[in-house]
Design a protein around this motif. Structure first.
Motif, PDB file in Angstrom:
ATOM      1  N   VAL A   1       0.842  -1.194   0.000  1.00 43.97           N
ATOM      2  CA  VAL A   1       0.000   0.000   0.000  1.00 43.97           C
ATOM      3  C   VAL A   1       0.878   1.245   0.000  1.00 43.97           C
ATOM      4  N   GLN A   2       1.942   1.206   0.790  1.00 43.58           N
ATOM      5  CA  GLN A   2       2.826   2.361   0.853  1.00 43.58           C
ATOM      6  C   GLN A   2       3.604   2.548  -0.444  1.00 43.58           C
ATOM      7  N   ILE A   3       4.011   1.456  -1.093  1.00 44.29           N
ATOM      8  CA  ILE A   3       4.703   1.597  -2.378  1.00 44.29           C
ATOM      9  C   ILE A   3       3.787   2.314  -3.361  1.00 44.29           C
ATOM     10  N   ALA A   4       2.554   1.839  -3.474  1.00 44.15           N
ATOM     11  CA  ALA A   4       1.595   2.482  -4.378  1.00 44.15           C
ATOM     12  C   ALA A   4       1.345   3.930  -3.968  1.00 44.15           C
ATOM     13  N   ASN A   5       1.238   4.162  -2.669  1.00 43.24           N
ATOM     14  CA  ASN A   5       0.986   5.509  -2.171  1.00 43.24           C
ATOM     15  C   ASN A   5       2.119   6.457  -2.564  1.00 43.24           C
ATOM     16  N   PHE A   6       3.367   6.038  -2.356  1.00 43.77           N
ATOM     17  CA  PHE A   6       4.494   6.909  -2.664  1.00 43.77           C
ATOM     18  C   PHE A   6       4.722   7.039  -4.169  1.00 43.77           C
ATOM     19  N   TYR A   7       4.321   6.041  -4.949  1.00 42.05           N
ATOM     20  CA  TYR A   7       4.539   6.075  -6.393  1.00 42.05           C
ATOM     21  C   TYR A   7       3.426   6.816  -7.137  1.00 42.05           C
ATOM     22  N   LEU A   8       2.187   6.602  -6.731  1.00 35.24           N
ATOM     23  CA  LEU A   8       1.042   7.095  -7.496  1.00 35.24           C
ATOM     24  C   LEU A   8       0.374   8.356  -6.944  1.00 35.24           C
ATOM     25  N   VAL A   9       0.552   8.626  -5.672  1.00 38.02           N
ATOM     26  CA  VAL A   9      -0.253   9.662  -5.021  1.00 38.02           C
ATOM     27  C   VAL A   9       0.600  10.903  -4.744  1.00 38.02           C
ATOM     28  N   PRO A  10       0.092  12.091  -5.113  1.00 38.24           N
ATOM     29  CA  PRO A  10       0.816  13.331  -4.794  1.00 38.24           C
ATOM     30  C   PRO A  10       0.932  13.526  -3.281  1.00 38.24           C
ATOM     31  N   LEU A  11       1.967  14.226  -2.875  1.00 38.80           N
ATOM     32  CA  LEU A  11       2.275  14.419  -1.454  1.00 38.80           C
ATOM     33  C   LEU A  11       1.075  14.872  -0.639  1.00 38.80           C
ATOM     34  N   GLN A  12       0.333  15.861  -1.111  1.00 37.52           N
ATOM     35  CA  GLN A  12      -0.747  16.420  -0.309  1.00 37.52           C
ATOM     36  C   GLN A  12      -1.913  15.449  -0.106  1.00 37.52           C
ATOM     37  N   HIS A  13      -1.962  14.354  -0.870  1.00 39.58           N
ATOM     38  CA  HIS A  13      -3.056  13.394  -0.740  1.00 39.58           C
ATOM     39  C   HIS A  13      -2.636  12.083  -0.066  1.00 39.58           C
ATOM     40  N   ARG A  14      -1.359  11.915   0.230  1.00 34.90           N
ATOM     41  CA  ARG A  14      -0.874  10.636   0.759  1.00 34.90           C
ATOM     42  C   ARG A  14      -1.502  10.260   2.094  1.00 34.90           C
ATOM     43  N   LEU A  15      -1.610  11.212   2.992  1.00 39.00           N
ATOM     44  CA  LEU A  15      -2.189  10.906   4.293  1.00 39.00           C
ATOM     45  C   LEU A  15      -3.634  10.435   4.139  1.00 39.00           C
ATOM     46  N   ALA A  16      -4.390  11.090   3.288  1.00 35.90           N
ATOM     47  CA  ALA A  16      -5.786  10.692   3.078  1.00 35.90           C
ATOM     48  C   ALA A  16      -5.872   9.284   2.509  1.00 35.90           C
ATOM     49  N   VAL A  17      -4.995   8.957   1.572  1.00 39.37           N
ATOM     50  CA  VAL A  17      -5.003   7.608   0.990  1.00 39.37           C
ATOM     51  C   VAL A  17      -4.689   6.572   2.061  1.00 39.37           C
ATOM     52  N   VAL A  18      -3.652   6.830   2.838  1.00 38.77           N
ATOM     53  CA  VAL A  18      -3.288   5.884   3.894  1.00 38.77           C
ATOM     54  C   VAL A  18      -4.425   5.749   4.899  1.00 38.77           C
ATOM     55  N   GLN A  19      -5.055   6.859   5.250  1.00 41.67           N
ATOM     56  CA  GLN A  19      -6.149   6.795   6.218  1.00 41.67           C
ATOM     57  C   GLN A  19      -7.361   6.056   5.649  1.00 41.67           C
ATOM     58  N   CYS A  20      -7.624   6.231   4.372  1.00 42.21           N
ATOM     59  CA  CYS A  20      -8.741   5.488   3.763  1.00 42.21           C
ATOM     60  C   CYS A  20      -8.462   3.993   3.766  1.00 42.21           C
ATOM     61  N   VAL A  21      -7.240   3.622   3.392  1.00 41.99           N
ATOM     62  CA  VAL A  21      -6.871   2.207   3.428  1.00 41.99           C
ATOM     63  C   VAL A  21      -6.891   1.705   4.865  1.00 41.99           C
ATOM     64  N   ALA A  22      -6.477   2.571   5.772  1.00 43.35           N
ATOM     65  CA  ALA A  22      -6.367   2.176   7.173  1.00 43.35           C
ATOM     66  C   ALA A  22      -7.680   2.236   7.936  1.00 43.35           C
ATOM     67  N   ILE A  23      -8.777   2.573   7.272  1.00 48.58           N
ATOM     68  CA  ILE A  23     -10.032   2.671   8.015  1.00 48.58           C
ATOM     69  C   ILE A  23     -10.389   1.322   8.641  1.00 48.58           C
ATOM     70  N   VAL A  24     -10.088   0.242   7.922  1.00 55.41           N
ATOM     71  CA  VAL A  24     -10.308  -1.098   8.494  1.00 55.41           C
ATOM     72  C   VAL A  24      -9.351  -1.307   9.664  1.00 55.41           C
ATOM     73  N   TRP A  25      -8.122  -0.851   9.493  1.00 55.98           N
ATOM     74  CA  TRP A  25      -7.130  -0.947  10.563  1.00 55.98           C
ATOM     75  C   TRP A  25      -7.586  -0.136  11.775  1.00 55.98           C
ATOM     76  N   ASN A  26      -8.089   1.075  11.546  1.00 56.06           N
ATOM     77  CA  ASN A  26      -8.585   1.911  12.640  1.00 56.06           C
ATOM     78  C   ASN A  26      -9.773   1.261  13.335  1.00 56.06           C
ATOM     79  N   CYS A  27     -10.618   0.640  12.549  1.00 53.46           N
ATOM     80  CA  CYS A  27     -11.758  -0.086  13.105  1.00 53.46           C
ATOM     81  C   CYS A  27     -11.250  -1.192  14.035  1.00 53.46           C
ATOM     82  N   TYR A  28     -10.270  -1.942  13.553  1.00 54.52           N
ATOM     83  CA  TYR A  28      -9.685  -3.023  14.351  1.00 54.52           C
ATOM     84  C   TYR A  28      -9.046  -2.467  15.627  1.00 54.52           C
ATOM     85  N   LEU A  29      -8.248  -1.404  15.486  1.00 59.98           N
ATOM     86  CA  LEU A  29      -7.599  -0.817  16.653  1.00 59.98           C
ATOM     87  C   LEU A  29      -8.619  -0.325  17.669  1.00 59.98           C
TER      88      LEU A  29
END
Length: 166
Positions: free
Chosen positions: A131-159
């Motif tokens: 996920v991070q490889i795709a994030n750093f390769y495909l996503v502009p800097l200002q949107h990276r946190l949002a992408v990680v947080q969207c992917v991590a919503i399941v992770w946040n749910c689990y936490l």
């Protein structure tokens, strides 16, 4: 919806730190709502609003500012957007930042939720590096946190679910 998207774009451009903090807080709160409603099946009457507010606060005050700042630092340390650069960023992120951040996140979550660091550590898994490889390769800097947080919503749910199990 288009107006909301344009407003988010203006906020990101003018105040990226504030936008990232708001995004992280909202998505961590959403993860807690999902945990309470879909995983724990609490229903609306059993929903613990204070717990959701705690997760929003952790996202807003800790996750958004810390991870957003890290992504800006990482972009300065390793400039570019090639596949090789994305892999380098992922390796530095997962090898150096993730362990430190996870330890701090666990300490914050434990302090806010009343759980010990050991209880949280036993429940945490590694973040998925592709996920991070795709994030750093495909996503502009200002949107990276949002992408990680969207992917991590399941992770946040689990936490949230694990951190708030009684």
């Amino acid at each position: 919806m288009a107006a909301l998207w344009r407003g988010c774009g203006r906020l990101l451009a003018g105040r990226p730190g504030a936008a990232q903090a708001l995004t992280a807080g909202a998505l961590m709160g959403a993860g807690d709502v999902i945990a309470q409603q879909l995983v724990e099946r609490r229903g609306l009457r059993g929903h613990r609003g204070l717990r959701t507010a705690r997760m929003v606060a952790i996202g807003f005050c800790f996750v958004g500012p810390v991870v957003g700042s890290w992504y800006r630092i990482l972009d300065r340390l390793i400039p570019g957007s090639t596949k090789v650069v994305a892999v380098k960023k992922m390796l530095l992120d997962q090898g150096a930042f993730a362990p430190c951040f996870l330890g701090c996140f666990l300490a914050v979550t434990g302090a806010v939720s009343g759980l010990s660091v050991q209880e949280n550590c036993s429940k945490i898994q590694q973040i998925w590096p592709p996920v991070q490889i795709a994030n750093f390769y495909l996503v502009p800097l200002q949107h990276r946190l949002a992408v990680v947080q969207c992917v991590a919503i399941v992770w946040n749910c689990y936490l949230s679910w694990k951190a708030n199990r009684m």
